[in-house]
Enzyme design. Structure first.
Site, PDB file in Angstrom:
ATOM      1  N   LYS A 250     -24.297 -74.080  21.677  1.00 13.08           N
ATOM      2  CA  LYS A 250     -24.247 -74.449  22.908  1.00 13.08           C
ATOM      3  C   LYS A 250     -25.958 -75.160  23.071  1.00 13.08           C
ATOM      4  CE  LYS A 250     -24.568 -73.015  27.970  1.00 13.08           C
ATOM      5  NZ  LYS A 250     -24.392 -71.731  28.527  1.00 13.08           N
ATOM      6  N   ASP A 255     -30.270 -76.085  32.132  1.00 13.99           N
ATOM      7  CA  ASP A 255     -29.407 -75.316  33.379  1.00 13.99           C
ATOM      8  C   ASP A 255     -29.828 -75.019  34.424  1.00 13.99           C
ATOM      9  OD1 ASP A 255     -25.993 -74.779  33.873  1.00 13.99           O
ATOM     10  OD2 ASP A 255     -26.445 -72.422  32.906  1.00 13.99           O
ATOM     11  N   LYS A 262     -28.590 -72.507  40.171  1.00 18.17           N
ATOM     12  CA  LYS A 262     -28.349 -71.134  40.804  1.00 18.17           C
ATOM     13  C   LYS A 262     -29.612 -70.579  41.515  1.00 18.17           C
ATOM     14  CE  LYS A 262     -27.894 -70.681  35.636  1.00 18.17           C
ATOM     15  NZ  LYS A 262     -27.384 -69.513  35.625  1.00 18.17           N
ATOM     16  N   ASP A 273     -30.970 -72.496  27.589  1.00 17.29           N
ATOM     17  CA  ASP A 273     -29.706 -72.120  27.525  1.00 17.29           C
ATOM     18  C   ASP A 273     -29.360 -73.379  26.400  1.00 17.29           C
ATOM     19  OD1 ASP A 273     -27.417 -71.233  28.912  1.00 17.29           O
ATOM     20  OD2 ASP A 273     -27.369 -72.866  30.078  1.00 17.29           O
ATOM     21  N   ASP A 332     -21.480 -73.834  37.502  1.00 16.10           N
ATOM     22  CA  ASP A 332     -22.346 -73.058  36.476  1.00 16.10           C
ATOM     23  C   ASP A 332     -21.455 -72.075  35.316  1.00 16.10           C
ATOM     24  OD1 ASP A 332     -24.697 -72.024  35.997  1.00 16.10           O
ATOM     25  OD2 ASP A 332     -25.166 -70.465  37.446  1.00 16.10           O
ATOM     26  N   ARG A 336     -18.957 -72.899  28.483  1.00 16.57           N
ATOM     27  CA  ARG A 336     -17.277 -72.952  27.564  1.00 16.57           C
ATOM     28  C   ARG A 336     -16.982 -74.453  28.169  1.00 16.57           C
ATOM     29  NH1 ARG A 336     -16.182 -68.520  32.458  1.00 16.57           N
ATOM     30  NH2 ARG A 336     -18.197 -68.263  32.343  1.00 16.57           N
TER      31      ARG A 336
HETATM   32  N1  BES Z   1     -26.222 -70.214  30.704  1.00 18.87           N
HETATM   33  C1  BES Z   1     -25.999 -69.189  31.581  1.00 18.87           C
HETATM   34  C2  BES Z   1     -25.553 -67.563  31.113  1.00 18.87           C
HETATM   35  C3  BES Z   1     -26.815 -67.746  31.001  1.00 18.87           C
HETATM   36  C4  BES Z   1     -26.889 -66.240  32.016  1.00 18.87           C
HETATM   37  C5  BES Z   1     -28.306 -67.302  30.253  1.00 18.87           C
HETATM   38  C6  BES Z   1     -28.118 -65.678  32.399  1.00 18.87           C
HETATM   39  C7  BES Z   1     -29.090 -66.680  30.234  1.00 18.87           C
HETATM   40  C8  BES Z   1     -29.254 -65.541  31.458  1.00 18.87           C
HETATM   41  C9  BES Z   1     -24.783 -69.601  32.155  1.00 18.87           C
HETATM   42  O1  BES Z   1     -24.129 -71.399  31.745  1.00 18.87           O
HETATM   43  C10 BES Z   1     -23.945 -69.647  32.909  1.00 18.87           C
HETATM   44  O2  BES Z   1     -24.449 -69.142  33.992  1.00 18.87           O
HETATM   45  N2  BES Z   1     -22.910 -67.961  33.645  1.00 18.87           N
HETATM   46  C11 BES Z   1     -22.227 -68.156  34.281  1.00 18.87           C
HETATM   47  C12 BES Z   1     -20.894 -67.904  34.660  1.00 18.87           C
HETATM   48  C13 BES Z   1     -20.069 -67.347  35.684  1.00 18.87           C
HETATM   49  C14 BES Z   1     -20.358 -68.446  36.481  1.00 18.87           C
HETATM   50  C15 BES Z   1     -18.555 -67.278  36.057  1.00 18.87           C
HETATM   51  C16 BES Z   1     -23.606 -66.404  35.072  1.00 18.87           C
HETATM   52  O3  BES Z   1     -22.777 -65.851  33.718  1.00 18.87           O
HETATM   53  O4  BES Z   1     -23.935 -66.471  35.587  1.00 18.87           O
HETATM   54 ZN    ZN Z   2     -25.627 -72.225  31.094  1.00 19.91          ZN
HETATM   55 ZN    ZN Z   3     -24.843 -72.146  33.616  1.00 20.57          ZN
END
Ligand code: BES
Ligand code: ZN
Ligand code: ZN
Length: 486
Positions: A250, A255, A262, A273, A332, A336
């Protein structure tokens, strides 16, 4: 850093000696200096300016030797680096024999681990400090019996390649978002592959449209920075037609969460990220330098995730490269979506196996902290292989479930799949279940969620630094490639 291998080197005055708790007991009486002052506790340090022969000694505690390991040797090497640095010492000789223990009795592996620990710790992002002074180069001498020196020289070369490639991965990932956009990430992959056997192909936005990469395009829609798809190919197998192993990473260079923005707290960390993408770059660079006899295909979907007038919105539907439709319930959950395209493309290439790695979910950080990388696979043989690779690399990997229920939770009412689970919890497993839709069922596949382990791990691993990428999984991916050598 210059590392030399000798029996001894009189011109270097600082001796580094490791002492375990058990070792301190044995030394009592013999080395009075240790008595009471130094207990041999893990990472304890004691600098004794002049002992006999007008040499300085830096004692480093190794803890309980029953639990000593190569990974602990790697970590202690970083403690040595930090101690020398804080004393302004640029030369030292490390008494490798004092690290040689019952569980750590392969000279090559030991020397390699120490080399890696020293070089990993020496990385620092410095170019943005205007008073940036280049540090003087350190010369470290490894002292060990002559009969093992040849083996040690080889191990040093191997350790240098692995740690320097990991440092490249860390450096790319630690760069701020404005200095590491998707196009600049592609340039980094190209720059580091120059004069190597790695072939790099970069797809721009127009090509991504032609190639129907709807996930990457959908995520990048809110950004003024164009997305990229980076293809890295290394052919090292004896039979050039052998199916490659495929690494996917990825590469979200920043992000923000997109329209599902966020919260502001620690949002700067989202420059990390793209750590998955740098695992692909770092491990390919090392695999090429080590001349491993394996074909490797590295794939990186690279984009920013920004809100903007043309950004993808919650409720929108995107079509991935394999024609599956994805309902976006939270912008967010973007990693995926870009991996969907990359995994579809990977499957079309018919590799022997696919490994993807991504800072995919905050949920993995809740489950495993910054201690273990989350692993998902349904393939038992592959699981065994991965655990062997992780044992060899010293990196911690823990398997989490990927079950029918998780797949069901990602069903969408109006599209083929939703990017958000309709049940609470198990966010890392449902993310993995989403990815599974884009992998050919006949190809063994494993997914590594490095959201917890890819940065801010300096309190766990002494060879990592504050607010710096860790390079998690680079070493494991290199070990994996070794397991597929022809
Ligand atoms: N890049 C984030 C995941 C992440 C979170 C990486 C904290 C490092 C530290 C990812 O893109 C994300 O935001 N995922 C969400 C998914 C949710 C909206 C289903 C998450 O984990 O909150
Ligand atoms: Zn992310
Ligand atoms: Zn994200």
């Amino acid at each position: 850093m210059k590392i030399i291998v000798r029996k001894n080197e009189q011109s270097i005055k600082t001796n580094v000696v490791f002492v375990s708790k058990q070792g301190v007991k044995k030394c009592e009486g013999e080395l009075e200096v240790l008595q009471g002052v130094f207990k041999g506790k893990w990472a304890e340090t004691l600098f004794v300016p002049t002992t006999k022969d007008s040499q300085n000694t830096l004692f480093i505690g190794l803890g309980n030797e029953t639990y000593f390991s190569y990974e602990k040797a790697r970590r202690l090497a970083a403690v040595v680096y930090t101690s020398l640095k804080s004393r302004g010492q640029n030369t030292a000789k490390i008494n490798i024999e004092t690290l040689y223990k019952k569980n750590v009795s392969d000279w090559g592996k030991l020397v390699q681990a120490v080399t890696e620990g020293l070089i990993l710790k020496s990385y620092k992002l410095e170019e943005y400090k205007s008073n940036n002074k280049k540090e003087e180069e350190k010369t470290i001498c490894f002292c060990l019996p002559e009969s093992h020196q040849q083996e040690a020289e080889k191990a040093v070369s191997k350790g240098v390649i692995i740690a320097e490639s990991t440092n490249i991965a860390k450096d790319i990932a630690t760069q701020p978002g404005n200095y590491m956009t998707p196009s600049l990430l592609a340039e980094q992959a190209q720059k580091h592959s120059q004069n190597t056997k790695i072939k790099v192909t970069v797809w721009d936005k127009k090509k991504l449209e032609q190639e129907k990469m709807g996930g990457i395009l959908g995520v990048s829609a809110g950004s003024s920075e164009e997305p990229r798809f980076i293809i890295m190919e290394y052919k090292g197998a004896t039979n050039p037609a052998e199916k490659p192993i495929c690494f996917v990473g990825k590469g979200v260079t920043f992000d923000t969460g997109g329209i599902s923005l966020k919260p502001g707290h620690a949002m700067d960390e989202m420059k990390f990220d793209m750590c998955g993408s740098t695992v692909v770059i770092g491990s390919l660079l090392a695999i090429e330098k080590l001349k491993l006899k394996v074909n490797v295909l590295g794939l990186i979907p690279a984009t920013e995730n920004m809100p903007g007038p043309s950004a993808t919105k919650p409720g929108d539907i995107l079509t991935a490269r394999n024609k599956k439709t994805m309902e976006i319930l939270n912008t967010d959950a973007e990693g995926r979506l870009i991996l969907a395209d990359a995994l579809s493309y990977a499957s079309e290439q018919k590799p022997q196996v696919i490994f993807d790695t991504a800072t995919l979910t905050g949920a993995v950080l809740m489950a495993l902290g910054n201690i273990y990388t989350g692993l998902f696979t349904k393939n038992e043989d592959l699981y065994t292989k991965i655990m062997t690779a992780a044992k060899n690399s010293g990196e911690r990997v823990w398997r989490l479930p990927l079950m029918e229920e998780h797949t069901k939770d990602m069903d969408s009412t109006i599209a083929d799949v939703s990017n958000l689970s309709f049940s609470r919890g198990a966010g890392s497993s449902t993310a993995a279940a989403f990815l599974e839709h884009f992998v050919d069922k006949n190809i063994p596949w494993a997914h590594f969620d490095i959201a917890g382990t890819s940065y801010n791990v300096e309190k766990r691993l002494e060879y990592c630094n504050h607010r710096t990428a860790s390079g998690a999984m680079v070493r494991t991916f290199i070990e994996l490639a070794q397991l597929y050598e022809s």
